[in-house]
Motif scaffolding. Sequence first.
Motif, PDB file in Angstrom:
ATOM      1  N   LEU A 312       2.070  11.274   0.449  1.00 24.62           N
ATOM      2  CA  LEU A 312       2.774  10.043   0.094  1.00 24.62           C
ATOM      3  C   LEU A 312       2.925   9.912  -1.415  1.00 24.62           C
ATOM      4  N   ARG A 313       1.886  10.274  -2.151  1.00 25.35           N
ATOM      5  CA  ARG A 313       1.960  10.157  -3.604  1.00 25.35           C
ATOM      6  C   ARG A 313       3.116  10.983  -4.162  1.00 25.35           C
ATOM      7  N   SER A 314       3.280  12.199  -3.650  1.00 23.63           N
ATOM      8  CA  SER A 314       4.329  13.074  -4.158  1.00 23.63           C
ATOM      9  C   SER A 314       5.722  12.542  -3.829  1.00 23.63           C
ATOM     10  N   ARG A 315       5.829  11.766  -2.748  1.00 23.69           N
ATOM     11  CA  ARG A 315       7.126  11.211  -2.367  1.00 23.69           C
ATOM     12  C   ARG A 315       7.429   9.895  -3.076  1.00 23.69           C
ATOM     13  N   LEU A 316       6.390   9.139  -3.410  1.00 22.93           N
ATOM     14  CA  LEU A 316       6.588   7.800  -3.952  1.00 22.93           C
ATOM     15  C   LEU A 316       6.454   7.705  -5.465  1.00 22.93           C
ATOM     16  N   ALA A 317       5.899   8.736  -6.085  1.00 21.90           N
ATOM     17  CA  ALA A 317       5.704   8.686  -7.540  1.00 21.90           C
ATOM     18  C   ALA A 317       7.040   8.489  -8.243  1.00 21.90           C
ATOM     19  N   GLU A 318       7.033   7.613  -9.239  1.00 19.07           N
ATOM     20  CA  GLU A 318       8.263   7.296  -9.949  1.00 19.07           C
ATOM     21  C   GLU A 318       8.675   8.427 -10.880  1.00 19.07           C
ATOM     22  N   SER A 319       9.960   8.490 -11.143  1.00 23.68           N
ATOM     23  CA  SER A 319      10.489   9.511 -12.049  1.00 23.68           C
ATOM     24  C   SER A 319       9.885   9.345 -13.441  1.00 23.68           C
ATOM     25  N   ARG A 320       9.584  10.459 -14.057  1.00 25.74           N
ATOM     26  CA  ARG A 320       9.025  10.408 -15.412  1.00 25.74           C
ATOM     27  C   ARG A 320      10.055   9.930 -16.430  1.00 25.74           C
ATOM     28  N   PHE A 321      11.317   9.823 -16.001  1.00 22.87           N
ATOM     29  CA  PHE A 321      12.352   9.346 -16.915  1.00 22.87           C
ATOM     30  C   PHE A 321      12.507   7.822 -16.855  1.00 22.87           C
ATOM     31  N   GLY A 322      11.777   7.181 -15.943  1.00 23.99           N
ATOM     32  CA  GLY A 322      11.863   5.729 -15.830  1.00 23.99           C
ATOM     33  C   GLY A 322      10.979   5.041 -16.854  1.00 23.99           C
ATOM     34  N   GLN A 323      11.340   5.130 -18.099  1.00 29.22           N
ATOM     35  CA  GLN A 323      10.545   4.559 -19.173  1.00 29.22           C
ATOM     36  C   GLN A 323      11.420   3.662 -20.029  1.00 29.22           C
ATOM     37  N   GLY A 324      10.756   2.898 -20.884  1.00 32.09           N
ATOM     38  CA  GLY A 324      11.485   2.043 -21.814  1.00 32.09           C
ATOM     39  C   GLY A 324      12.266   0.934 -21.141  1.00 32.09           C
ATOM     40  N   GLY A 325      11.731   0.438 -20.032  1.00 30.88           N
ATOM     41  CA  GLY A 325      12.398  -0.660 -19.336  1.00 30.88           C
ATOM     42  C   GLY A 325      13.478  -0.224 -18.371  1.00 30.88           C
ATOM     43  N   LEU A 326      13.716   1.082 -18.239  1.00 29.14           N
ATOM     44  CA  LEU A 326      14.724   1.570 -17.298  1.00 29.14           C
ATOM     45  C   LEU A 326      14.180   1.489 -15.877  1.00 29.14           C
ATOM     46  N   ARG A 327      15.008   1.018 -14.951  1.00 30.88           N
ATOM     47  CA  ARG A 327      14.575   0.849 -13.563  1.00 30.88           C
ATOM     48  C   ARG A 327      15.441   1.704 -12.645  1.00 30.88           C
ATOM     49  N   ASP A 328      14.794   2.266 -11.625  1.00 20.99           N
ATOM     50  CA  ASP A 328      15.502   3.014 -10.595  1.00 20.99           C
ATOM     51  C   ASP A 328      15.421   2.221  -9.303  1.00 20.99           C
ATOM     52  N   LEU A 329      16.470   1.485  -8.989  1.00 21.20           N
ATOM     53  CA  LEU A 329      16.481   0.647  -7.795  1.00 21.20           C
ATOM     54  C   LEU A 329      17.001   1.390  -6.575  1.00 21.20           C
TER      55      LEU A 329
END
Length: 443
Positions: A312-329
């Motif tokens: 589950l962790r490998s599937r749910l971990a957020e992208s490492r590019f989601g930084q600086g207030g950027l959101r992946d909805l």
Amino acid sequence: MSQVKIPKRISTALIQSLSAGVVPRIGLEHIAVGRKEEIESLLGDLENVGAGGASFRFIVGRYGSGKSFLMQTLRNYAMERNYVVADVDLSPERRFTGTKGQGLATYRELLTNLSIKTRPDGGALTSILEKWIGAIQMEVMKDTGLRPQDNGFGEAVELKIFEAVNHMSGMVHGFDFANAVIAYWNGHRQADESQKAAALRWLRGEFATKTEAKAFLKVQMIIDDESWYDYLKLMAAFVAHIGYRGLIVFIDEGVNLYKISNSVARHSNYEKLLTMFNDTMQGKAQHLGILLGGTPQFVEDQRRGLYSYEALRSRLAESRFGQGGLRDLFGPIIRLQTLTHEEIFVLLKRLVEVHGQHYGYESRITDQEMLAFMQEVAGRMGADELLTPREVVRDFMGLLNILLQNPQISFSEVLYGPDFKLKAADHDPEQISQDDEYAEFTL
């Protein structure tokens, strides 16, 4: 006062629920603010489900952040758009699997809460079946010219019934599901209420043994703790085939899985969750949407949370590019951010309107006083980041109730005590309420 007249039944539900700190089932459109981007993303999931796809989303936020409110808002939207919905709160007695039938208990609760637009409060399974049979009868009358009392009418309807359920026979447990639906039709045709009741009991997972079920129906299996999710997929396929757009399942209080003390039992639940997630993501399920609400701890704790289960962790971990207030909805997890001060301010104004309309008075609370209330609550909580909609709303509804019942006292006396003199707010209420893209959001 609001220009939209709110029916008394709805305003009553709003005021009672909000005063108790729980999410209302109805009327959410009158108080909804914020969450525009999140809702737009989730509405995209609904469209995918309606087109034959599937989805699984985690709605993550701390207690009182608005998880349940968001899910209830989407539930109401889905019913309005001809989806069948079902909801359940997980608990020690209701999980995804367990040695004491906790998975089956979850399924039973979902079927109990099965809802459609005309039956929004649950118990819609009978209505769904009856409406379907009625539609088939009308179709047969139109196509053949036969009437219910004519010879051959029942056979023609039964043929249509078989055509409708035949496509399910190839699915896992589809043969027994189809037999239960046909048994309901036979009970309907023969005015045999006991046959209809037996079919409903089987579909709701209420038979304890196969022997008991066989005494009433031509089935080989019963719905149990291991198979309940397969039958949920069958229900989604069935309702889509008979005219609904799909089945949307809302599962709240996911933190109860995190609270399971036994590591083997906890991982068994995570394994079942992984199966459900994979099914929807890989296209093995159709016309099925699942939303699971939980806290950040439930997801991120690497000792007991979902992240403790590597798959589950490998599937749910957020992208490492989601930084600086950027959101992946578009990802599997939607994290609810704290409502802005502007959004909370608009929410308070709407609560004033609802309260005044319900009790029939013109509120004299000023924008300055509402800002003072926000500052007081934020100060009492210790930090703006700890301010959640639930705490704000419950406190504010209590304040409105006290002011209504004690007209001789002022807003500042209730908020600060009788000796306090209200100071000028540091914010400009005109600026707060202008040009906020969330402020005008309603369904």
